[in-house]
Scaffold this motif. Structure first.
Motif, PDB file in Angstrom:
ATOM      1  N   LEU A 122      10.643   7.954  -5.167  1.00  0.00           N
ATOM      2  CA  LEU A 122       9.920   7.332  -6.276  1.00  0.00           C
ATOM      3  C   LEU A 122       9.079   6.171  -5.758  1.00  0.00           C
ATOM      4  O   LEU A 122       7.945   5.973  -6.166  1.00  0.00           O
ATOM      5  CB  LEU A 122      10.905   6.806  -7.324  1.00  0.00           C
ATOM      6  N   LYS A 123       9.677   5.372  -4.856  1.00  0.00           N
ATOM      7  CA  LYS A 123       8.948   4.214  -4.318  1.00  0.00           C
ATOM      8  C   LYS A 123       7.634   4.641  -3.679  1.00  0.00           C
ATOM      9  O   LYS A 123       6.597   4.007  -3.895  1.00  0.00           O
ATOM     10  CB  LYS A 123       9.786   3.496  -3.255  1.00  0.00           C
ATOM     11  N   ALA A 124       7.681   5.717  -2.870  1.00  0.00           N
ATOM     12  CA  ALA A 124       6.471   6.157  -2.164  1.00  0.00           C
ATOM     13  C   ALA A 124       5.388   6.526  -3.176  1.00  0.00           C
ATOM     14  O   ALA A 124       4.249   6.065  -3.085  1.00  0.00           O
ATOM     15  CB  ALA A 124       6.790   7.341  -1.262  1.00  0.00           C
ATOM     16  N   ARG A 125       5.773   7.344  -4.159  1.00  0.00           N
ATOM     17  CA  ARG A 125       4.774   7.826  -5.119  1.00  0.00           C
ATOM     18  C   ARG A 125       4.269   6.698  -6.022  1.00  0.00           C
ATOM     19  O   ARG A 125       3.072   6.513  -6.208  1.00  0.00           O
ATOM     20  CB  ARG A 125       5.408   8.955  -5.955  1.00  0.00           C
ATOM     21  N   LEU A 126       5.228   5.924  -6.562  1.00  0.00           N
ATOM     22  CA  LEU A 126       4.832   4.932  -7.565  1.00  0.00           C
ATOM     23  C   LEU A 126       4.134   3.726  -6.939  1.00  0.00           C
ATOM     24  O   LEU A 126       3.362   3.047  -7.602  1.00  0.00           O
ATOM     25  CB  LEU A 126       6.048   4.501  -8.391  1.00  0.00           C
ATOM     26  N   ALA A 131       0.818  -1.217   0.000  1.00  0.00           N
ATOM     27  CA  ALA A 131       0.000   0.000   0.000  1.00  0.00           C
ATOM     28  C   ALA A 131       0.853   1.269   0.000  1.00  0.00           C
ATOM     29  O   ALA A 131       0.332   2.348  -0.251  1.00  0.00           O
ATOM     30  CB  ALA A 131      -0.923  -0.015   1.210  1.00  0.00           C
ATOM     31  N   GLY A 132       2.173   1.151   0.322  1.00  0.00           N
ATOM     32  CA  GLY A 132       3.058   2.327   0.254  1.00  0.00           C
ATOM     33  C   GLY A 132       3.442   2.908   1.597  1.00  0.00           C
ATOM     34  O   GLY A 132       3.794   4.084   1.691  1.00  0.00           O
ATOM     35  N   ILE A 133       3.422   2.099   2.653  1.00  0.00           N
ATOM     36  CA  ILE A 133       3.638   2.622   4.013  1.00  0.00           C
ATOM     37  C   ILE A 133       5.106   2.959   4.297  1.00  0.00           C
ATOM     38  O   ILE A 133       5.421   3.990   4.870  1.00  0.00           O
ATOM     39  CB  ILE A 133       3.177   1.574   5.060  1.00  0.00           C
ATOM     40  N   TYR A 134       6.002   2.055   3.871  1.00  0.00           N
ATOM     41  CA  TYR A 134       7.368   2.106   4.399  1.00  0.00           C
ATOM     42  C   TYR A 134       8.243   3.213   3.825  1.00  0.00           C
ATOM     43  O   TYR A 134       9.222   3.598   4.418  1.00  0.00           O
ATOM     44  CB  TYR A 134       8.103   0.800   4.060  1.00  0.00           C
ATOM     45  N   TYR A 135       7.929   3.662   2.644  1.00  0.00           N
ATOM     46  CA  TYR A 135       8.918   4.367   1.830  1.00  0.00           C
ATOM     47  C   TYR A 135       9.039   5.832   2.210  1.00  0.00           C
ATOM     48  O   TYR A 135       8.054   6.469   2.579  1.00  0.00           O
ATOM     49  CB  TYR A 135       8.578   4.173   0.347  1.00  0.00           C
ATOM     50  N   LYS A 136      10.284   6.354   2.060  1.00  0.00           N
ATOM     51  CA  LYS A 136      10.556   7.759   2.413  1.00  0.00           C
ATOM     52  C   LYS A 136       9.628   8.668   1.628  1.00  0.00           C
ATOM     53  O   LYS A 136       9.593   8.587   0.393  1.00  0.00           O
ATOM     54  CB  LYS A 136      12.003   8.094   2.023  1.00  0.00           C
TER      55      LYS A 136
END
Ligand SMILES: Cc1cc2nc3c(=O)[nH]c(=O)nc-3n(C[C@H](O)[C@H](O)[C@H](O)COP(=O)(O)OP(=O)(O)OC[C@H]3O[C@@H](n4cnc5c(N)ncnc54)[C@H](O)[C@@H]3O)c2cc1C
Length: 409
Positions: A71-75, A62-67
């Motif tokens: 790019l990881k968070a957004r994508l 779902a996108g929890i971990y990423y800074k």
């Protein structure tokens, strides 16, 4: 079957190297943006998605971990949303099994707070903090002092998703060629000449999505030597079938922010099993699914890369623990038992294994975010670790934008 028995064409407008989930998503996106263009996918194996795509945990993150801002968070957030919509449209089965990230001890609460902050900043849908007494309403057998609950985390078979992307490519007029391992690429006369196991193809431009082998082709095309891929074997354990009902959804520990991919999690699969894992052990080959597979070139490159030794020196404690997890089923299962005590005493069996393409800089830094490099007439996906399968449709848009920039440069 979307793959073409014909040999790859001698010429095409666009080539995609690598028929994993990222390469196929990119091919699909390029054809949607360039209708009428000739495009071929060159895959080295005899089937599509044979490596990381079909050896993952199968979690739609779902996108929890990423800074926040990465790019990881957004994508990941965009990609998960698009992937659910795509699965609905194509009638690909998935389950919204949800995820609990469980703090078992008070000492983990600071890290759980940070995850919550990131999740909120990344606009993860429906993320909620739970107190100790609320955990059992979600997972009756889990226990902890607090948890984060993400109901929009799901599971899917990424191999099935990749096959659907391949169908889209074929329907849009692209061709997919198996057994066409690319061994070199050279720009000449306004084209990129790709030499492969089935001949030569001169492409107007190419995208390289070669996963565990991505660094070799990028460096051969003139991209920087750093970062390099160092393969890590991720072994899973499996609950006995009779105990699969002990967990309803994904149950994850609070990760170490410096090594977020470590720690045994419990994951249900689409075929009704429950996996524990994966471990993370330096592998002697980029396809070391079996422990006995050793390849001199892979091992030589891993050992010759200064980043490997610097990373090992910095993380030796975690390395020793991972070695213990990889060699002792009991010790590894105990990690999951902390969160779900009902697992104690079960006959936990060995499960499948995947090989993670871990990208490491020369100075030993583990590269966390997605990385893309450009060389003449080519775009190279240099780092596409988890959650790249979740994010594949969003990554494909990013790569197609890069490709447009490459063509006009
Ligand atoms: C253990 C594990 C668990 C994971 N869990 C998750 C998860 O739960 N959720 C998630 O979103 N992500 C997860 N991931 C990450 C995800 O699997 C990868 O990010 C994703 O599959 C990357 O896709 P890819 O197409 O880049 O690579 P791959 O699937 O590895 O595909 C690369 C392709 O390139 C081909 N190739 C390589 N060299 C050549 C060449 N020279 N010529 C032609 N073809 C070539 C290969 O044969 C392969 O088909 C996990 C990964 C691992 C290892």
């Amino acid at each position: 079957m979307s793959a073409n028995q014909e040999p790859p064409p001698a010429e095409c407008d666009l080539a995609v190297v690598g028929g994993g989930i990222v390469g196929l998503a990119v091919a699909r996106e390029l054809l949607a943006r360039n209708p009428g263009a000739s495009l071929c996918v060159l895959e080295g194996e005899d089937g599509l998605g044979r490596h990381q795509t079909s050896h993952s945990s199968g979690v739609i993150h779902a996108g929890i971990y990423y800074k926040p801002g990465s790019l990881k968070a957004r994508l990941c957030v965009e990609g998960a949303r698009e992937l659910y919509a795509y699965c609905d449209e194509r009638e690909i089965p998935y389950e919204l099994s949800g995820k609990l990230i469980v703090a078992v001890e008070e000492s983990e609460l600071g890290r759980l707070d940070e995850l919550e902050r990131r999740g909120v900043a990344n606009e993860v849908p429906e993320l909620r903090r739970l107190g100790s007494d609320e955990i059992t309403a979600i997972e009756p057998n889990a226990t902890g002092v607090a948890a984060l609950h993400s109901p929009r985390t799901g599971i899917v078979d990424f191999g099935v998703v990749a096959a659907a992307y391949a169908d889209d490519v074929a329907r849009a007029g692209g061709t997919i060629h198996l057994g066409a391992a690319v061994n070199g690429a050279r720009p000449a006369n306004g084209r990129l000449n790709l030499s492969h196991a089935r001949g030569n193809t001169a492409a107007g431009a190419a995208v390289f999505c070669a996963g565990l082998w991505s660094d070799r082709l990028a460096v051969a095309c003139g991209a920087p030597k750093s970062p390099r891929i160092v393969p890590f074997r991720g072994g899973y354990l499996e609950l006995p079938p009779a105990a699969a009902g002990l967990v309803r959804g994904n149950v994850y520990p609070v990760p170490d922010p410096d090594l977020p991919f470590l720690g045994a999690h419990l994951t249900p699969t689409m075929d009704g099993r429950v996996l524990i894992g994966p471990s993370a052990l330096l592998a002697p080959a980029r396809d070391a699914y079996r422990l006995s597979t050793v390849r001199a070139r892979d091992l030589g490159e891993t050992l010759a890369w200064p980043g490997t030794w610097r990373m090992a020196a910095r993380n030796w404690r975690a390395g020793l623990l991972e070695m213990r997890h990889a060699t002792s089923r009991k010790a590894f299962a105990a990690e999951a038992t902390r969160m779900v005590p009902a697992l104690a005493g079960l006959e936990i069996r060995p499960g499948p294994a995947g090989i993670r393409a871990q990208t490491i800089e020369r100075d030993g830094t583990l590269v966390d975010d997605f990385v893309v490099h450009r060389t003449e007439r080519a775009v190279h996906v240099r780092n596409a670790p988890s959650p790249a399968a979740t994010s594949s449709l969003a990554i494909a848009r990013l790569i197609a934008d890069e490709m447009t920039a490459t063509m006009v440069a």
